[in-house]
Motif scaffolding. Structure first.
Motif, PDB file in Angstrom:
ATOM      1  N   HIS A 175     -23.044 -28.053  -1.407  1.00  0.00           N
ATOM      2  CA  HIS A 175     -23.138 -28.509  -2.788  1.00  0.00           C
ATOM      3  C   HIS A 175     -23.654 -29.954  -2.785  1.00  0.00           C
ATOM      4  CE1 HIS A 175     -21.617 -24.750  -4.141  1.00  0.00           C
ATOM      5  NE2 HIS A 175     -21.401 -25.171  -5.374  1.00  0.00           N
ATOM      6  N   GLU A 176     -22.809 -30.943  -2.995  1.00  0.00           N
ATOM      7  CA  GLU A 176     -23.304 -32.308  -3.067  1.00  0.00           C
ATOM      8  C   GLU A 176     -23.527 -32.911  -1.681  1.00  0.00           C
ATOM      9  OE1 GLU A 176     -22.032 -33.791  -7.440  1.00  0.00           O
ATOM     10  OE2 GLU A 176     -20.876 -34.600  -5.780  1.00  0.00           O
ATOM     11  N   THR A 213     -18.799 -26.019   0.639  1.00  0.00           N
ATOM     12  CA  THR A 213     -18.004 -25.231  -0.310  1.00  0.00           C
ATOM     13  C   THR A 213     -17.480 -23.941   0.314  1.00  0.00           C
ATOM     14  OG1 THR A 213     -19.249 -26.179  -2.153  1.00  0.00           O
ATOM     15  CG2 THR A 213     -18.087 -24.129  -2.582  1.00  0.00           C
ATOM     16  N   ASN A 255     -16.536 -28.753  -4.722  1.00  0.00           N
ATOM     17  CA  ASN A 255     -17.951 -28.841  -5.082  1.00  0.00           C
ATOM     18  C   ASN A 255     -18.488 -30.254  -5.270  1.00  0.00           C
ATOM     19  OD1 ASN A 255     -17.162 -29.655  -7.756  1.00  0.00           O
ATOM     20  ND2 ASN A 255     -16.828 -27.500  -8.254  1.00  0.00           N
ATOM     21  N   GLY A 256     -17.632 -31.260  -5.531  1.00  0.00           N
ATOM     22  CA  GLY A 256     -18.128 -32.586  -5.864  1.00  0.00           C
ATOM     23  C   GLY A 256     -17.485 -33.665  -5.015  1.00  0.00           C
ATOM     24  N   THR A 300     -13.847 -32.969  -6.344  1.00  0.00           N
ATOM     25  CA  THR A 300     -13.450 -32.006  -7.371  1.00  0.00           C
ATOM     26  C   THR A 300     -13.418 -30.603  -6.783  1.00  0.00           C
ATOM     27  OG1 THR A 300     -15.788 -31.964  -8.056  1.00  0.00           O
ATOM     28  CG2 THR A 300     -14.249 -33.252  -9.412  1.00  0.00           C
ATOM     29  N   HIS A 307     -17.036 -30.767 -11.877  1.00  0.00           N
ATOM     30  CA  HIS A 307     -18.093 -31.057 -10.914  1.00  0.00           C
ATOM     31  C   HIS A 307     -18.373 -32.561 -10.905  1.00  0.00           C
ATOM     32  CE1 HIS A 307     -18.933 -26.737 -11.383  1.00  0.00           C
ATOM     33  NE2 HIS A 307     -19.712 -26.809 -10.331  1.00  0.00           N
ATOM     34  N   SER A 308     -19.019 -33.008  -9.845  1.00  0.00           N
ATOM     35  CA  SER A 308     -19.704 -34.305  -9.756  1.00  0.00           C
ATOM     36  C   SER A 308     -18.873 -35.518 -10.164  1.00  0.00           C
ATOM     37  CB  SER A 308     -20.985 -34.266 -10.609  1.00  0.00           C
ATOM     38  OG  SER A 308     -21.844 -33.255 -10.153  1.00  0.00           O
ATOM     39  N   SER A 314     -16.911 -29.167 -16.687  1.00  0.00           N
ATOM     40  CA  SER A 314     -18.087 -28.334 -16.905  1.00  0.00           C
ATOM     41  C   SER A 314     -17.860 -27.166 -17.855  1.00  0.00           C
ATOM     42  CB  SER A 314     -18.599 -27.816 -15.559  1.00  0.00           C
ATOM     43  OG  SER A 314     -18.896 -28.890 -14.691  1.00  0.00           O
ATOM     44  N   ARG A 342     -23.399 -29.683 -14.255  1.00  0.00           N
ATOM     45  CA  ARG A 342     -23.181 -29.674 -12.807  1.00  0.00           C
ATOM     46  C   ARG A 342     -23.453 -31.037 -12.177  1.00  0.00           C
ATOM     47  NH1 ARG A 342     -25.422 -24.481 -13.048  1.00  0.00           N
ATOM     48  NH2 ARG A 342     -23.979 -22.800 -12.520  1.00  0.00           N
ATOM     49  N   ASP A 392     -28.351 -30.338  -9.287  1.00  0.00           N
ATOM     50  CA  ASP A 392     -28.057 -31.760  -9.129  1.00  0.00           C
ATOM     51  C   ASP A 392     -29.175 -32.626  -9.689  1.00  0.00           C
ATOM     52  OD1 ASP A 392     -26.453 -33.864  -8.399  1.00  0.00           O
ATOM     53  OD2 ASP A 392     -26.781 -33.682  -6.242  1.00  0.00           O
TER      54      ASP A 392
END
Length: 356
Positions: free
Chosen positions: A115-116, A130, A165-166, A178, A216-217, A230, A256, A322
């Protein structure tokens, strides 16, 4: 036109707000965003004639993107790509682009659902793994090297248990992450999409809040943490001490990616996918506003909560992931890893000739 298999409708129209070009120039930035749905990296800047420029290249399942001066990292289906600016100071590519990013390395991780992506203080690449519910870095011999997992995850397993995910970095260290839930069973997060999303402090393993919906993020902004709530369509401000959540603004779509630049949040919104995103609070929030979900990039003034500029995609592309600001770059371009251009684009340092 987006490259997709024959027989499929592939047209996507891109529209921008009237002031986007001026905003990019005034704030001295360009931006990158990704679509994992179609596997593309988009670079957005301002062309010499003043129009907004879009450059797009294919990278399979393009996900997390991280910009460092002269360098872009990109997480994809099973690799982390490193793209380098091949231009020297003052050079232009095709008389229009002040940055030309070319893929120079692809570290193969296998399908771990990257993910990130970010870098620590030493430049080491970090990413959210993830599939294995952990933060990880690259390893020369193995697919990845885990560096942290939530304490509620009992083992590293390819089960996407909590949908981590973040990742928010602070001083080159992961500080907050997150996850959609605290589940410790295979894909357990899918039953916790409506509530129970968590913001976790990495060093202490403390749950800052569990009142989010598919967050997210996370991004550190002053004394607070900004998070994409989200499934509610909200950008929220979290007090890291108390966990108190305050909404900044509603965005018309499933949020996202987020990048902070000069008092603004750049965020991606997507149209909710059937199944995974059905029945979320976002649906009711859109209905209350007599609105349809967008696919695009929004520029939000964090002081006022106003959406001041935007990019909208209509057609085949309905989901983005992203976004990253690229400060001090006016008009970037890149080359894709599977193009004719990359085969004939060869550069070297001319000072090497002095060694002969």
């Amino acid at each position: 036109m987006v490259g997709q298999p024959a027989g499929k409708q592939t047209n996507t129209n891109l529209a921008v707000s009237r002031g986007l070009g001026d905003w990019l120039r005034t704030n001295r930035t360009s931006l990158a965003f990704t679509s994992y749905q179609t596997g593309q990296l988009f670079l957005v800047g301002v062309a010499p004639n003043g129009t907004v420029s879009f450059n797009q290249q294919n990278f399979t399942r393009a996900m997390g993107v991280c910009y460092q001066p002269g360098r872009l990292y990109l997480g994809t289906s099973h690799q982390v790509w490193r793209l380098e600016n091949m231009l020297r100071p003052g050079e232009m590519a095709n008389k229009s682009f002040d940055m030309a990013l070319i893929p120079r390395n692809a570290q193969t991780t296998g399908d771990v659902d990257i993910h990130e992506v970010g870098t620590d203080a030493s430049g080491r690449v970090l990413f959210v793994n993830t599939k294995y519910s952990c933060l990880a870095t690259l390893d020369l011999n193995h697919s990845f090297r885990p560096i942290w997992k939530p304490n509620f995850i009992s083992k590293l397993a390819p089960e996407d248990r909590c949908h981590l995910n973040g990742m928010a970095l602070d001083g080159g260290k992961p500080r907050f992450v997150t996850a959609v839930s605290r589940s410790d069973i295979v894909t357990g997060w899918r039953e916790r999409r409506h509530e129970g999303g968590v913001l976790i402090e990495v060093e202490s393993d403390r749950i800052v809040t569990d009142q989010l919906s598919m967050p997210h993020s996370p991004r550190i902004y002053g004394d607070h943490v900004l998070v994409l709530d989200s499934a509610r369509g909200q950008i929220s401000r979290i007090d890291p001490a108390s966990g108190k959540r305050t909404g900044i603004t509603f965005c018309p779509g499933f949020l996202r990616g987020m990048s902070i630049h000069n008092g603004h949040a750049l965020v991606t919104v997507s149209k909710p996918r059937n199944g995974t995103f059905a029945g979320l609070a976002l649906d009711a929030a859109l209905a209350d506003r007599d609105a349809e979900a967008w696919c695009g990039v929004l520029v939000v003034n964090l002081a006022s909560g106003d959406i001041v500029e935007w990019i909208k995609l209509e057609g085949f592309i309905t989901e983005l992931f992203d976004v990253a600001a690229m400060p001090n770059v006016v008009c970037p371009m890149s080359l894709g890893p599977d193009t004719l251009e990359i085969r004939s684009t060869i550069t070297f340092d001319p000072e090497i000739l002095q060694l002969g």
